[in-house]
Design an enzyme around this catalytic site. Structure first.
Site, short mmCIF file in Angstrom:
data_model
loop_
_atom_site.label_atom_id
_atom_site.label_comp_id
_atom_site.label_asym_id
_atom_site.label_seq_id
_atom_site.Cartn_x
_atom_site.Cartn_y
_atom_site.Cartn_z
CB VAL A 292 -1.16 -12.42 -24.67
CG1 VAL A 292 -0.76 -12.02 -23.27
CG2 VAL A 292 0.06 -12.80 -25.51
CG ASN B 260 6.49 -6.28 -22.44
OD1 ASN B 260 7.29 -5.68 -23.14
ND2 ASN B 260 6.82 -7.32 -21.68
CB SER C 22 10.07 -3.02 -32.03
OG SER C 22 11.42 -3.08 -32.48
CE1 TYR D 14 9.64 -9.00 -32.20
CE2 TYR D 14 10.46 -7.11 -33.44
CZ TYR D 14 10.23 -7.74 -32.23
OH TYR D 14 10.57 -7.12 -31.05
CB ALA E 55 4.24 -6.96 -40.64
CB SER E 56 3.60 -8.13 -35.39
OG SER E 56 4.85 -8.05 -34.72
CE LYS E 57 7.10 -6.25 -31.20
NZ LYS E 57 6.41 -6.39 -29.90
N1 LIG Z 1 14.69 -7.44 -26.59
C1 LIG Z 1 14.66 -6.53 -27.54
O1 LIG Z 1 15.68 -6.19 -28.13
C2 LIG Z 1 13.35 -5.86 -27.92
C3 LIG Z 1 13.40 -4.70 -28.71
C4 LIG Z 1 12.22 -4.07 -29.06
C5 LIG Z 1 11.01 -4.61 -28.65
N2 LIG Z 1 10.99 -5.74 -27.89
C6 LIG Z 1 9.70 -6.25 -27.47
O2 LIG Z 1 9.62 -6.21 -26.07
C7 LIG Z 1 8.70 -7.19 -25.60
C8 LIG Z 1 9.37 -8.03 -24.51
O3 LIG Z 1 10.49 -8.64 -25.07
P1 LIG Z 1 11.69 -9.22 -24.18
O4 LIG Z 1 12.92 -8.91 -24.93
O5 LIG Z 1 11.54 -8.78 -22.77
O6 LIG Z 1 11.40 -10.79 -24.37
P2 LIG Z 1 11.50 -12.04 -23.36
O7 LIG Z 1 11.51 -13.22 -24.24
O8 LIG Z 1 12.59 -11.83 -22.37
O9 LIG Z 1 10.10 -11.97 -22.59
C9 LIG Z 1 8.87 -12.15 -23.25
C10 LIG Z 1 7.86 -12.70 -22.26
O10 LIG Z 1 6.62 -12.87 -22.96
C11 LIG Z 1 6.08 -14.13 -22.58
N3 LIG Z 1 5.20 -14.64 -23.63
C12 LIG Z 1 5.57 -15.11 -24.85
N4 LIG Z 1 4.50 -15.56 -25.50
C13 LIG Z 1 3.43 -15.38 -24.68
C14 LIG Z 1 2.05 -15.68 -24.79
N5 LIG Z 1 1.52 -16.26 -25.89
N6 LIG Z 1 1.24 -15.40 -23.74
C15 LIG Z 1 1.75 -14.83 -22.62
N7 LIG Z 1 3.04 -14.51 -22.47
C16 LIG Z 1 3.88 -14.80 -23.48
C17 LIG Z 1 7.29 -15.03 -22.34
O11 LIG Z 1 6.95 -16.14 -21.52
C18 LIG Z 1 8.26 -14.08 -21.68
O12 LIG Z 1 8.12 -14.08 -20.28
C19 LIG Z 1 8.29 -8.00 -26.83
O13 LIG Z 1 7.06 -7.51 -27.31
C20 LIG Z 1 9.40 -7.69 -27.82
O14 LIG Z 1 8.98 -7.84 -29.14
C21 LIG Z 1 12.15 -6.37 -27.51
#
Ligand SMILES: NC(=O)c1ccc[n+]([C@@H]2O[C@H](COP(=O)([O-])OP(=O)(O)OC[C@H]3O[C@@H](n4cnc5c(N)ncnc54)[C@H](O)[C@@H]3O)[C@@H](O)[C@H]2O)c1
Length: 259
Positions: free
Chosen positions: A59, A85, A139, A153, A155-157
């Site tokens: 991405v 996402n 987030s 992280y 700052a990005s969000k």
């Molecule tokens: N888990 C949490 O507590 C939480 C809380 C708030 C926000 N988030 C956000 O939710 C989103 C999903 O997180 P998650 O917990 O499901 O994580 P996860 O690690 O389970 O899944 C993330 C997915 O993104 C893919 N990915 C990573 N880098 C990539 C790239 N360069 N190109 C394409 N795909 C890529 C990975 O292969 C993976 O399948 C993220 O943006 C994360 O920051 C997560």
């Protein structure tokens, strides 16, 4: 009748965690899904399970992002929902005192630049068809400060949230809704990894959550399905919190209060 019957959705990071739960929810509600994820991910199997398509994508790469949306349009004729996402939370991103420019740049690219690229690529399709729903994963840390710092992280969000708000306002008159999803901590590989590395600091997070537990990915997926569906037709430019009350809590219940 499914909540998302007839809709075509592109879901980045759709092979794991929140993205995977959302892809399953969308398919169960009648949508056709395109899973965008790294070539090394489980994306092929997920797409097969759900009867959708897989787009191998990094991405952070503009051409690959454009190709992912072009594939969805070519194969299914339209793009109703873009769930941008994919995101990372590497250990190298820590306190500002420890985080080097390489870790900073990596996280900004995967978490923020990617959302810019995805929105830039999908909005022309949505303008052409007269509408659509974009959901960008931010987030709760876009709204709150954490002493367990991951400076890039966070700052990005914050950037995802501000960009989403602006796009939501800019394109509201064109039928395109753009919302930021702000999950609290979710029980996914991303968080499990963090727990495994530093259980004490990770456990500190739990005490701030009024419900006394993390979200399950399916609970986040339900919110994404709502934002992607026509049921949320008057909701745009929001910070859509799904955080179990975390960001509005002062004092949380003691463990004994749950008994
Ligand atoms: N888990 C949490 O507590 C939480 C809380 C708030 C926000 N988030 C956000 O939710 C989103 C999903 O997180 P998650 O917990 O499901 O994580 P996860 O690690 O389970 O899944 C993330 C997915 O993104 C893919 N990915 C990573 N880098 C990539 C790239 N360069 N190109 C394409 N795909 C890529 C990975 O292969 C993976 O399948 C993220 O943006 C994360 O920051 C997560």
């Amino acid at each position: 009748m499914g909540q998302l019957d007839g809709k075509v959705a592109v879901i980045t990071g759709g092979a794991s965690g929140i993205g995977l739960a959302t892809a399953r929810k969308f398919a169960a509600e009648g949508a056709t899904v395109v899973i965008g994820d790294l070539p090394t991910s489980n994306g092929v199997a997920v797409a097969e399970e759900l009867g959708g398509a897989f787009a191998a994508v990094d991405v952070t790469n503009a051409e690959q992002v454009e190709a992912m949306f072009a594939l969805a349009k070519e194969k299914y004729g339209r793009i109703d929902v873009a769930f941008n996402n994919a995101g990372i939370s590497p250990a190298s991103d820590d306190s500002i005192l420890k985080t080097g420019i390489e870790a900073w740049d990596l996280v900004q690219n995967v978490n923020l630049t990617s959302v810019y690229l995805c929105c830039k690529a999908v909005i022309p399709y949505m303008l052409e068809q007269g509408g659509g729903s974009i959901i960008n994963t931010a987030s709760f840390v876009a709204l709150m400060g954490a002493a367990t710092s991951q400076i890039s992280y966070t700052a990005s969000k914050g950037g995802v949230l501000a960009m989403t708000r602006e796009l939501g306002v800019q394109f509201a008159g064109k039928g395109i809704r753009v919302n930021a999803l702000c999950p609290g901590p979710v029980n996914t590989p991303l968080l499990q990894e963090l727990f495994a590395k530093d259980p004490e600091r990770a456990a500190r997070r739990l005490i701030h959550i009024p419900m006394g537990r993390f979200a399950e990915p399916e609970e986040i997926a339900n919110a994404v399905a709502f934002l992607g569906s026509d049921e949320s037709s008057f909701i745009t430019a929001t910070e859509f919190l799904v955080d179990g009350g975390l960001s509005h809590a002062y004092v949380t219940p003691l463990e004994s209060d749950f008994e």
